[in-house]
Scaffold this active site. Sequence first.
Site, PDB file in Angstrom:
ATOM      1  N   GLU A 150       0.801  -1.236   0.000  1.00 31.30           N
ATOM      2  CA  GLU A 150       0.000   0.000   0.000  1.00 31.30           C
ATOM      3  C   GLU A 150       0.835   1.289   0.000  1.00 31.30           C
ATOM      4  O   GLU A 150       0.604   2.187   0.800  1.00 31.30           O
ATOM      5  CB  GLU A 150      -0.962  -0.011   1.201  1.00 31.30           C
ATOM      6  CG  GLU A 150      -1.894  -1.202   1.176  1.00 31.30           C
ATOM      7  CD  GLU A 150      -2.861  -1.263   2.360  1.00 31.30           C
ATOM      8  OE1 GLU A 150      -2.814  -0.361   3.218  1.00 31.30           O
ATOM      9  OE2 GLU A 150      -3.657  -2.222   2.419  1.00 31.30           O
ATOM     10  N   ASN A 193       2.003  -5.198  -3.082  1.00 28.06           N
ATOM     11  CA  ASN A 193       0.609  -5.548  -2.766  1.00 28.06           C
ATOM     12  C   ASN A 193      -0.191  -4.273  -2.481  1.00 28.06           C
ATOM     13  O   ASN A 193       0.270  -3.395  -1.734  1.00 28.06           O
ATOM     14  CB  ASN A 193       0.631  -6.440  -1.503  1.00 28.06           C
ATOM     15  CG  ASN A 193      -0.680  -7.131  -1.210  1.00 28.06           C
ATOM     16  OD1 ASN A 193      -1.238  -7.807  -2.065  1.00 28.06           O
ATOM     17  ND2 ASN A 193      -1.169  -6.967   0.017  1.00 28.06           N
ATOM     18  N   HIS A 229     -10.439  -6.201  -2.234  1.00 25.69           N
ATOM     19  CA  HIS A 229     -11.520  -6.002  -1.263  1.00 25.69           C
ATOM     20  C   HIS A 229     -12.665  -5.345  -2.041  1.00 25.69           C
ATOM     21  O   HIS A 229     -12.622  -4.151  -2.328  1.00 25.69           O
ATOM     22  CB  HIS A 229     -11.048  -5.114  -0.108  1.00 25.69           C
ATOM     23  CG  HIS A 229      -9.995  -5.770   0.728  1.00 25.69           C
ATOM     24  ND1 HIS A 229     -10.254  -6.879   1.493  1.00 25.69           N
ATOM     25  CD2 HIS A 229      -8.680  -5.491   0.905  1.00 25.69           C
ATOM     26  CE1 HIS A 229      -9.141  -7.259   2.127  1.00 25.69           C
ATOM     27  NE2 HIS A 229      -8.170  -6.429   1.779  1.00 25.69           N
ATOM     28  N   GLU A 259      -6.206 -10.794  -1.149  1.00 25.58           N
ATOM     29  CA  GLU A 259      -7.021 -10.543   0.045  1.00 25.58           C
ATOM     30  C   GLU A 259      -8.505 -10.497  -0.320  1.00 25.58           C
ATOM     31  O   GLU A 259      -9.274  -9.704   0.239  1.00 25.58           O
ATOM     32  CB  GLU A 259      -6.599  -9.215   0.721  1.00 25.58           C
ATOM     33  CG  GLU A 259      -5.115  -9.130   1.026  1.00 25.58           C
ATOM     34  CD  GLU A 259      -4.699  -7.889   1.811  1.00 25.58           C
ATOM     35  OE1 GLU A 259      -5.584  -7.173   2.326  1.00 25.58           O
ATOM     36  OE2 GLU A 259      -3.482  -7.648   1.913  1.00 25.58           O
ATOM     37  N   ASP A 261     -12.249 -10.427  -0.690  1.00 27.20           N
ATOM     38  CA  ASP A 261     -13.538 -10.575  -0.009  1.00 27.20           C
ATOM     39  C   ASP A 261     -14.516  -9.668  -0.741  1.00 27.20           C
ATOM     40  O   ASP A 261     -14.105  -8.724  -1.420  1.00 27.20           O
ATOM     41  CB  ASP A 261     -13.486 -10.312   1.510  1.00 27.20           C
ATOM     42  CG  ASP A 261     -12.792  -9.030   1.916  1.00 27.20           C
ATOM     43  OD1 ASP A 261     -12.690  -8.097   1.093  1.00 27.20           O
ATOM     44  OD2 ASP A 261     -12.361  -8.941   3.079  1.00 27.20           O
TER      45      ASP A 261
END
Length: 394
Positions: A150, A193, A229, A259, A261
Site C-alpha cells: 500500500e 501488494n 476487497h 485478500e 472478499d
Amino acid sequence: MTLKSILLASLASAGLVAADGLNARAQAAGKKYFGTEISTTVMADSSANNIAKNSQDFGQVTCENEMKFDATEPSRGVFSYTNADKIVAQAQASGQIMRCHALVWHSQVPTWLKNGGFDNATMISIMKNHIANVVGHYKGKCYAWDVVNEALNEDGSYRTTDSVWYSAIGPAYIPIAFAAAAAADPAAKLYYNDYNIEKSGSKATGVQNLVKLVKSYGAPIHGVGMQAHLTTGQVGAASQYVSNMQAYVNLGVEVAYTELDIQTPSSSPNFAQQATDFATMVSACKQVSACVGITTWGFTDKYTWISNSYPLIWDTSLQKKAAYNAILNAWSGTAASTTTSSAAAATSTAASGGGSGCTAAKYVQCGGQGYTGCTNCVAGTTCQATNNYYSQCV
Ligand SMILES: *[C@@H]1O[C@H](CO)[C@@H](O)[C@H](O)[C@H]1NC(C)=O
C-alpha cells in the site's frame, strides 16, 4: 464435522474417492493454489480451524497480523515470532504453502518506529535489519513475500507524509526493500501488494510505474498482489480484470488476488449476487496464465475484518454459502470457458510478444512454470533459474 464429511475426508486421504475443494479445483485449472488468510484467533476456534486446515479447500495460507512489523519487531532489534510460527507450523503440517505478509507498510508500525524521528540513513538500516531478520527467519518457508504494501495514493502518486518510510527515505525505500528481501531469501517471490488496483485506472498505472521503479534500481520484483476487497454488485465483468492483469504481466511479473472478499451488508445480504461476483474473480484469474492463485481474507463471516458485513464463503455458523459452489464451478469451467482461457493465454503471449520472439531486459523474468513471456535475454545477461517458478535475466 458431520460423520459423512469425516468419512469422506478419510476416504479422500486414503485415495479412495477423488479429492475435491476450492484448492483442488484451482490446481486442476493449472493454478498454484486457492488460499486463505487466517489468524491465531481462528486457530483457537477448532471448528473454524478444521476448515482452515483442509488443503482440499486451501492450499495456501497468509497470516492476518502475525507477520506485520508491530508484531515481529515490537521493540527495536527485538524480534517476536511465536504467533506467526504457530501458523506456519500448522500450514506446513497441513500441506499448505505460505504467502508471507507484510514487510514494509505505513500502517501497523510500532510506536518506537513511528515516533522515533530517525534520519534517512537510520531508517534505511532499521528497514534492512527488519527484513533481514524476518525474511531470514522464514527463509525457504514462504512461497512469496509482500515486500511493500500500500505505498500508493488513490491517484497513483506515492504516499508521502503518512508513510514513515517515504518521509525519511523518499521513493528509494521501495527498491531498497526489495533488494534486502532478495538478499535474505533469493527463492521467495517478491510482491508489491495494494488495493483498488484490480481494474485499470490511475492507481493501477501507479503500480506499473512502481514495478518499473524497482527494476530501474536493479532490484528484483516478481509479482503484483491485488488485494481485491470488493463490493457485491459492483464487480462487473471479468474482462476488465483480465486486461488490467495483462498490463502488469507485460512488465514481467506474475499476479495474484491476495485478500479477496466481497462485502454485502449483514442487514440485507445478497448471497446470490455475491456468488456470481466470486465466480467472476475466479474466471478472471483462470483466464490469465500468470495469475498464480487467489487468497481470500479469511473464509468465514464469523471472523471477517469488515464490520456489519458478510463478505466470505462460509457463514457465521461455519456453513458453506452459495459462493462455495460458485467458486468450484468457476474453476472447473466448461468447454467454452476452457477455450476462452487458452485464447486469453495466447493473447497474453502475443501482447507481450512472448516466447523466443522477443527479448527480456536485465532482471526481468525469462522462464519458469506457467510463464508465457519473452524467453531470450538482453545481450550481456543469461536466463538463470531462481526456482521452479521463476527464471530471470542476470
Ligand atoms: C536517502 O538515502 C538513500 C540512499 O543513499 C537515497 O537513495 C535517498 O534518495 C535518500 N533520501 C533522501 C530523502 O534524501
